[in-house]
Design a protein around this motif. Sequence first.
Motif, short mmCIF file in Angstrom:
data_model
loop_
_atom_site.label_atom_id
_atom_site.label_comp_id
_atom_site.label_asym_id
_atom_site.label_seq_id
_atom_site.Cartn_x
_atom_site.Cartn_y
_atom_site.Cartn_z
N ASP A 262 -13.91 32.76 -7.79
CA ASP A 262 -15.08 33.64 -7.94
C ASP A 262 -14.77 35.09 -7.59
O ASP A 262 -15.70 35.86 -7.28
CB ASP A 262 -16.21 33.15 -7.03
N LEU A 263 -13.53 35.51 -7.65
CA LEU A 263 -13.18 36.88 -7.25
C LEU A 263 -13.94 37.93 -8.06
O LEU A 263 -14.24 39.01 -7.55
CB LEU A 263 -11.67 37.11 -7.41
N GLY A 264 -14.27 37.61 -9.30
CA GLY A 264 -14.96 38.58 -10.15
C GLY A 264 -16.32 38.97 -9.62
O GLY A 264 -16.83 40.06 -9.95
N HIS A 279 -18.67 37.28 -14.91
CA HIS A 279 -17.75 37.35 -13.77
C HIS A 279 -16.51 36.50 -13.98
O HIS A 279 -15.47 36.74 -13.36
CB HIS A 279 -18.47 36.93 -12.49
N GLU A 280 -16.60 35.49 -14.87
CA GLU A 280 -15.44 34.62 -15.09
C GLU A 280 -14.24 35.40 -15.61
O GLU A 280 -13.11 35.23 -15.13
CB GLU A 280 -15.79 33.49 -16.06
N ALA A 281 -14.46 36.26 -16.59
CA ALA A 281 -13.34 37.04 -17.15
C ALA A 281 -12.75 37.96 -16.08
O ALA A 281 -11.52 38.14 -16.01
CB ALA A 281 -13.82 37.85 -18.35
N ARG A 282 -13.61 38.55 -15.26
CA ARG A 282 -13.10 39.41 -14.19
C ARG A 282 -12.33 38.59 -13.17
O ARG A 282 -11.32 39.05 -12.62
CB ARG A 282 -14.26 40.17 -13.54
N SER A 283 -12.79 37.37 -12.90
CA SER A 283 -12.10 36.51 -11.95
C SER A 283 -10.71 36.14 -12.45
O SER A 283 -9.75 36.08 -11.66
CB SER A 283 -12.92 35.23 -11.70
N GLY A 309 -11.70 30.96 -15.30
CA GLY A 309 -12.26 31.25 -16.61
C GLY A 309 -13.21 30.20 -17.15
O GLY A 309 -14.14 30.52 -17.91
N GLU A 310 -13.00 28.94 -16.76
CA GLU A 310 -13.74 27.85 -17.40
C GLU A 310 -14.68 27.09 -16.49
O GLU A 310 -15.37 26.17 -16.94
CB GLU A 310 -12.76 26.86 -18.03
#
Length: 417
Positions: A262-264, A279-283, A309-310
Motif C-alpha cells: 500500500d505504499l502508494g 494507488h495500486e499503480a503508485r504502489s 498492482g493486483e
Amino acid sequence: MQVYAVGGAVRDRLLREQAGQPEAPHVGDRDWVVVGATAEQMGALGYVPVGRDFPVFLHPQTHEEYALARTERKSAPGYRGFVMHADPSVTLEQDLQRRDLTINAIAQAEDGRLIDPYGGQRDLQARVLRHVSDAFEEDPVRILRLARFLARWPDFSVAPETLALCRRMVQAGEVDALVPERVWQELSRGLMEPAPSRMFGLLRDCGALARLLPELDRLWGVPQPPQHHPEVDTGVHVMLVLDTAAALQAPLPVRWACLVHDLGKGTTPPQEWPRHIAHEARSVRLAAQVADRLRVPVDCRELAQLVAGEHGNIHRSGEFGAAALMRLLERCDALRRPERFEQALLACECDARGRTGLEDQPYPQRERLSAALRTVLAVDVKQAAADAVARGLQGPGIGNAVSQARAEALAAWLSER
C-alpha cells in the motif's frame, strides 16, 4: 588461556530455563571468546584463521568460531569505521563491554559458571532490552538488531535510555551510513520473527524508519475509508497485515509483499483522502524503487509488485465472470508461475484480514481463484493445439485456439458453481 561461551547460545539457554523448558538440542553455531591468547598460539593449536578484520578462528574439529577477546574504538561514521585491539591483556569484561545488549553480554566458563558483569540475567528476568555501554552508538546496525529482537520476543520492552540513545544515533546521521545489503539482511530476518510489526514500531519511534524506508514511514496518519478499514490509519493497517502474515507463517516474499503493498497511499494528495484512487499503480512504482535501493532479492521484488498492482482486483474477483478471471490469471502470469500466484493470494488474504475486527473473516477469493487456476491448468493443451491444426489453423491461430479452450473450461466451471 581461558575459553568462554558467549552471545545467543548462553542467552537462549537462560531463557529456556526461565520458561521451564527442557534443554534443547544444539542447533547452529555457538560463539566463543578466548582470553589470554595470541593469534600465533591459536594457530599452533590447529585453529584456522578466518577473520580478515577480526581475530576469529575455526576450531579444528567442530569448526565453530573462536574470537580473541578484543576492544574496539570508533574511527569513522557507519558500522565499518572501527579500530580493533586484541592481545592477551584484554579481559573478558572488556570484551563483553563492547557487545550490544546486556542479555548478549553474558559469558559461560567451561565449568558452567556464568560471568555477567552488566546485569544481563536481571534484564532477562525483567524482559528488558538494554544497551551495555555507550559503545552501542558506534554501530548503527545495532538499532536494526534491537528492533529485530523486539519482533522476536513480544513480551520484551526497550529500556528508555536505550531508546533515547537510538534517537541520538539517528539524529547524528549514523543510520544514513548503513549499506543496503546490511539493511536488507536485518529487515528480512526481522520480518520472519513472530511479531514483525514491533520491529517497525521501534524503527519508527527512534526516527530510523524515516531514513531507511520513508515510503513506509509516511503511511502513518494517512486515513482510509472506514467502511473498508475500521482501523482507518494506513500505517496501522499495514502492520496488522504484516502480523497476520506472521500468524499464518507466510514465507518471506509474502511478508515483504504485505509490507509494501500500500505504499502508494502515502502519495495520495490530502485533499483526496480518505479515498486513494489509482494507488495500486503508485504502489507498484514505489515498491520497485524500494527494492532497487535495498537490493531486495528477485522473488521478493516480483511478488511485491504483483500484489501491489493486483490486490484490489483479487479482492473484487468474486464478481468476475470467466473472461475477467482469465485476464486476471494472465496478468498475474499464473499459468506459468502458479506457485507465485498462490503466494499472491496468501498476501491478499493477509491484507483482507489485517483490519481491526476482521481478523477472522473468511477470504473465499483465495480458494475461488486457486480453483479457477486448477481448472485452466487442467485443459489438455496438446489436444487443443492438435484440434486447431486439424482445422487448418497455424501460428497465432493455434495459440488463440488454446486460449479459447481454456476460457470455455473456465466458463463451464463457473456455470457449475
